[in-house]
Enzyme design. Structure first.
Site, PDB file in Angstrom:
ATOM      1  N   ARG A  26       0.868  -1.210   0.057  1.00 26.37           N
ATOM      2  CA  ARG A  26      -0.099  -0.043  -0.025  1.00 26.37           C
ATOM      3  C   ARG A  26       0.813   1.168   0.147  1.00 26.37           C
ATOM      4  NH1 ARG A  26      -4.186   0.007   4.627  1.00 26.37           N
ATOM      5  NH2 ARG A  26      -2.910  -1.786   5.513  1.00 26.37           N
ATOM      6  N   GLN A  91      14.446 -13.648   4.591  1.00 25.09           N
ATOM      7  CA  GLN A  91      13.203 -14.415   4.713  1.00 25.09           C
ATOM      8  C   GLN A  91      12.635 -14.689   3.000  1.00 25.09           C
ATOM      9  OE1 GLN A  91       9.608 -12.905   6.213  1.00 25.09           O
ATOM     10  NE2 GLN A  91       8.800 -15.068   6.511  1.00 25.09           N
ATOM     11  N   SER A 118       8.409  -5.094  15.127  1.00 26.25           N
ATOM     12  CA  SER A 118       8.067  -4.958  13.590  1.00 26.25           C
ATOM     13  C   SER A 118       8.879  -3.772  13.007  1.00 26.25           C
ATOM     14  CB  SER A 118       6.414  -4.718  13.413  1.00 26.25           C
ATOM     15  OG  SER A 118       5.842  -5.832  13.461  1.00 26.25           O
ATOM     16  N   ASP A 120       7.789  -1.851  10.818  1.00 31.55           N
ATOM     17  CA  ASP A 120       7.028  -0.772  10.524  1.00 31.55           C
ATOM     18  C   ASP A 120       6.408  -0.096  11.575  1.00 31.55           C
ATOM     19  OD1 ASP A 120       5.459  -2.874  10.984  1.00 31.55           O
ATOM     20  OD2 ASP A 120       4.296  -2.690   8.881  1.00 31.55           O
ATOM     21  N   GLY A 155      -5.186  -8.616  15.333  1.00 37.32           N
ATOM     22  CA  GLY A 155      -5.304  -9.626  15.873  1.00 37.32           C
ATOM     23  C   GLY A 155      -6.115  -9.372  17.207  1.00 37.32           C
ATOM     24  N   ALA A 403      29.712  44.447  -1.073  1.00 39.34           N
ATOM     25  CA  ALA A 403      28.670  43.810  -1.809  1.00 39.34           C
ATOM     26  C   ALA A 403      28.943  43.208  -3.161  1.00 39.34           C
ATOM     27  CB  ALA A 403      27.566  44.749  -2.195  1.00 39.34           C
ATOM     28  N   TYR A 410      38.734  28.264  -7.016  1.00 36.98           N
ATOM     29  CA  TYR A 410      38.831  27.153  -7.804  1.00 36.98           C
ATOM     30  C   TYR A 410      39.359  27.490  -8.889  1.00 36.98           C
ATOM     31  CZ  TYR A 410      36.838  22.665  -9.649  1.00 36.98           C
ATOM     32  OH  TYR A 410      36.937  21.292 -10.415  1.00 36.98           O
TER      33      TYR A 410
HETATM   34  C1  UD1 Z   1       0.387  -8.775  12.615  1.00 37.17           C
HETATM   35  C2  UD1 Z   1      -0.264  -9.574  13.902  1.00 37.17           C
HETATM   36  C3  UD1 Z   1      -1.567  -9.174  14.346  1.00 37.17           C
HETATM   37  C4  UD1 Z   1      -1.212  -7.630  14.805  1.00 37.17           C
HETATM   38  C5  UD1 Z   1      -0.761  -6.817  14.097  1.00 37.17           C
HETATM   39  C6  UD1 Z   1      -0.350  -5.452  14.566  1.00 37.17           C
HETATM   40  C7  UD1 Z   1       0.373 -11.716  13.096  1.00 37.17           C
HETATM   41  C8  UD1 Z   1      -0.079 -13.202  12.134  1.00 37.17           C
HETATM   42  N1  UD1 Z   1      -0.555 -10.952  12.950  1.00 37.17           N
HETATM   43  O1  UD1 Z   1      -0.741  -8.644  11.748  1.00 37.17           O
HETATM   44  O2  UD1 Z   1      -2.001  -9.981  15.082  1.00 37.17           O
HETATM   45  O3  UD1 Z   1      -2.425  -7.054  15.431  1.00 37.17           O
HETATM   46  O4  UD1 Z   1       0.594  -7.307  13.580  1.00 37.17           O
HETATM   47  O5  UD1 Z   1       0.362  -4.535  13.668  1.00 37.17           O
HETATM   48  O6  UD1 Z   1       1.336 -11.803  13.155  1.00 37.17           O
HETATM   49  N2  UD1 Z   1       6.616  -9.692   7.955  1.00 37.17           N
HETATM   50  C9  UD1 Z   1       7.571 -10.407   7.571  1.00 37.17           C
HETATM   51  N3  UD1 Z   1       7.559 -11.402   6.964  1.00 37.17           N
HETATM   52  C10 UD1 Z   1       6.319 -12.023   6.571  1.00 37.17           C
HETATM   53  C11 UD1 Z   1       5.039 -11.303   7.000  1.00 37.17           C
HETATM   54  C12 UD1 Z   1       5.200 -10.213   7.665  1.00 37.17           C
HETATM   55  O7  UD1 Z   1       8.898  -9.777   7.849  1.00 37.17           O
HETATM   56  O8  UD1 Z   1       6.187 -13.042   6.006  1.00 37.17           O
HETATM   57  C13 UD1 Z   1       6.839  -8.327   8.791  1.00 37.17           C
HETATM   58  C14 UD1 Z   1       6.125  -7.304   8.069  1.00 37.17           C
HETATM   59  O9  UD1 Z   1       7.042  -6.844   7.243  1.00 37.17           O
HETATM   60  C15 UD1 Z   1       5.846  -6.512   9.169  1.00 37.17           C
HETATM   61  C16 UD1 Z   1       5.347  -7.169  10.219  1.00 37.17           C
HETATM   62  O10 UD1 Z   1       6.097  -8.483   9.950  1.00 37.17           O
HETATM   63  O11 UD1 Z   1       7.035  -5.459   9.702  1.00 37.17           O
HETATM   64  C17 UD1 Z   1       4.043  -7.318  10.507  1.00 37.17           C
HETATM   65  O12 UD1 Z   1       3.447  -7.878   9.283  1.00 37.17           O
HETATM   66  P1  UD1 Z   1       2.102  -7.517   8.828  1.00 37.17           P
HETATM   67  O13 UD1 Z   1       1.737  -8.310   7.602  1.00 37.17           O
HETATM   68  O14 UD1 Z   1       1.940  -6.196   8.728  1.00 37.17           O
HETATM   69  O15 UD1 Z   1       1.172  -8.037   9.832  1.00 37.17           O
HETATM   70  P2  UD1 Z   1      -0.539  -7.505  10.317  1.00 37.17           P
HETATM   71  O16 UD1 Z   1      -1.319  -8.513   9.258  1.00 37.17           O
HETATM   72  O17 UD1 Z   1      -0.396  -6.212  10.450  1.00 37.17           O
HETATM   73 CA    CA Z   2       0.797  -4.369   9.582  1.00 37.28          CA
END
Ligand code: UD1
Ligand code: CA
Length: 477
Positions: A26, A91, A118, A120, A155, A403, A410
């Site tokens: 997004r 990953q 995370s 982000d 979640g 002025a 250079y």
């Molecule tokens: C996740 C949680 C959710 C929580 C939310 C809070 C899970 C299954 N769910 O959901 O319960 O409320 O965060 O923001 O964990 N990422 C990876 N590899 C992957 C997938 C994701 O590195 O395969 C990283 C993403 O870059 C991000 C973080 O994990 O930094 C969270 O992933 P995202 O897909 O945003 O999870 P949510 O669906 O938001």
């Molecule tokens: Ca997220």
């Protein structure tokens, strides 16, 4: 807070895992999501810096989308010797948050507490994490949760009575579960040994076909390991960035907090909503900052400093009583190098002045409109008030630089220095061809092109003599 850190010391080593492999669809950008900037720093850099405030043993960053760029952006943190070891783990492909943390297992030690963050979620605070670690206590699964007016997408924390039973993702939740307002932040702390056994039991049998990290809550309950929810009330700390709008909202919220903190210290801001710090700003007493100023890198403002509207200032130390007039651009280099900028006490700079790396202005120096200063030192009381260029120059005390004058520093291959000794007076529209020295108290006549050193106290004029032709008749049609 002291209590908490005391506690965590006795709990054993803390290792941090930062998930940063996700795509960030997004954001609609070629740049990996976690490298977008908040307050001038990459989102994931905020998370690493916060981890560094805890006494962590190891930080493992899980990369995937844009892995090379993310790793390159964080490389300097890895080298800084911040007291912890930093590892990158890839990953490929990205099969969910549980799968992400699985990739970190080979480099994680068994005896630590693992904190999962995370990349982000940039504004999580170190003291919150310390409380979470204390809630884990080296034996429990501690989840950071928050009560949300609109829990959509998160979640949900499912409890039986008070006891946490599971986290159910939005897409897997029943209507009844979707009504739960307590949500999981994406941040947890738990013993590494438990993490390792539980991750091995994950499967992707869910609405998204992913390995959910959040499924480990069920395993904890099944194994009789206590699950504790550490609930906070500050939504900013757990706010994630998924879109440019969310990034801008978080930026404003962050800047708003910075503004409040500075005002609480006595800094006067003309408008806290039109003020940006993209680095560190340190202010002494009675500083005033007008609207639309941006501060980047490390900036210190001494007592009574005034910053006019629309100034952009990075990497500079501005001493007491200095006034920076509107529309001035001050762009220093790294702190601790020759390129960092210094503006002396009581100096007047601008409007529309430009100070480039290595500008060092002494006390009471005046640099006026459309004056550019680069890698130059101006001693106390020196003045360059209008339309001038000073590059690779050294000006003594009270020099007056006219002025339209420039240093020709250079030659097309090399830079050379211009030295203007104390009390010299450079007229308007002069060209000082470096290397050259203007002696103390010397005067240079306006319009001169100076190619040789001038003796102290002498008047030097280097231009064609004026010719006047009497009774000159202009051509007529
Ligand atoms: C996740 C949680 C959710 C929580 C939310 C809070 C899970 C299954 N769910 O959901 O319960 O409320 O965060 O923001 O964990 N990422 C990876 N590899 C992957 C997938 C994701 O590195 O395969 C990283 C993403 O870059 C991000 C973080 O994990 O930094 C969270 O992933 P995202 O897909 O945003 O999870 P949510 O669906 O938001
Ligand atoms: Ca997220």
């Amino acid at each position: 807070m002291t209590d908490i850190s005391e506690n965590t010391k006795t709990l054993g080593a803390v290792d941090v895992v930062i998930m940063a492999a996700g795509k960030g669809t997004r954001m609609n950008s070629k740049r990996p999501k976690v490298l977008h900037l908040l307050a001038g720093r990459a989102l994931v850099q905020h998370v690493v810096d916060t981890a560094a405030q805890l006494s962590v043993r190891q930080v493992v960053v899980i990369t995937g989308n844009g892995a090379t760029e993310v790793e390159a952006a964080l490389a300097h943190s890895a080298e800084l010797g911040s007291g912890f070891k930093m590892d990158f783990v890839r990953q490929e492909p990205q099969l969910g948050t549980g799968h992400a943390v699985q990739q970190a297992l080979p480099v994680l030690r068994d005896d630590g507490i693992v904190v999962v963050l995370s990349g982000d979620v940039p504004l999580i605070r170190a003291d919150t994490l310390q409380h979470l670690i204390a809630a884990c206590g080296g034996s429990r699964l501690a989840l950071l949760t928050i009560d949300c007016a609109d829990p959509t997408g998160y979640g949900r924390i499912v409890r039986q009575g008070e006891v946490v039973q599971a986290i159910v993702e939005q897409k897997d939740a029943t209507d009844q579960q979707r009504a739960i307002s307590e949500v999981y932040s994406g941040i947890m702390a738990l013993p590494a040994t438990h993490l390792k056994t539980w991750l091995a039991r994950l499967d992707p049998q869910n609405a998204q076909g992913e390995y959910y990290l959040t499924d480990i809550v069920k395993f904890a309950v099944a194994d009789g390991v206590p699950v504790v929810a550490h609930q906070i009330t500050d939504p900013l700390q757990v706010a994630g960035v998924n879109s440019p709008l969310q990034l801008a909202e978080l930026e404003r919220a962050y800047q708003g907090r910075t503004a409040l903190q500075l005002m609480a210290q006595g800094v006067r801001l003309a408008d806290p909503a039109r003020f940006d710090v993209r680095g560190q700003l340190h202010c002494a007493q009675d500083v005033f900052v007008d609207v639309n100023c941006v501060f980047a890198g490390l900036v210190t403002l001494g007592e009574g400093v005034t910053i006019g509207a629309n100034c952009v200032i990075s990497n500079a130390a501005i001493a007491a009583g200095a006034v920076i007039h509107p529309f001035t651009h001050i762009e220093g280099g790294k702190p601790g190098t020759q390129d960092f900028i210094e503006v002396g006490a009581g100096a007047l700079v601008g409007p529309f002045a430009r100070l480039r790396p290595g500008a060092r202005l002494g006390a009471e120096v005046h640099v006026g409109n459309f004056v550019e200063v680069k890698n130059s030192t101006l001693a106390r009381g020196a003045k360059a008030n209008h339309l001038a260029y000073l590059g690779d120059a050294t000006l003594g005390e009270r020099v007056n630089y006219g002025a339209g004058s420039i240093t020709a520093n250079y030659d097309g291959a090399f830079k050379h220095r211009t030295v203007i000794e104390a009390d010299a007076h450079i007229g308007s529209n002069c060209v000082l061809v470096a290397p050259v020295t203007i002696g103390a108290g010397a005067t240079v006549g306006g319009g001169s092109t100076i190619t040789k050193d001038t003796p102290p106290a002498a008047l030097s004029v280097a231009r064609a003599r004026q010719v006047s032709i009497a009774n000159w008749k202009r051509p007529t049609k």
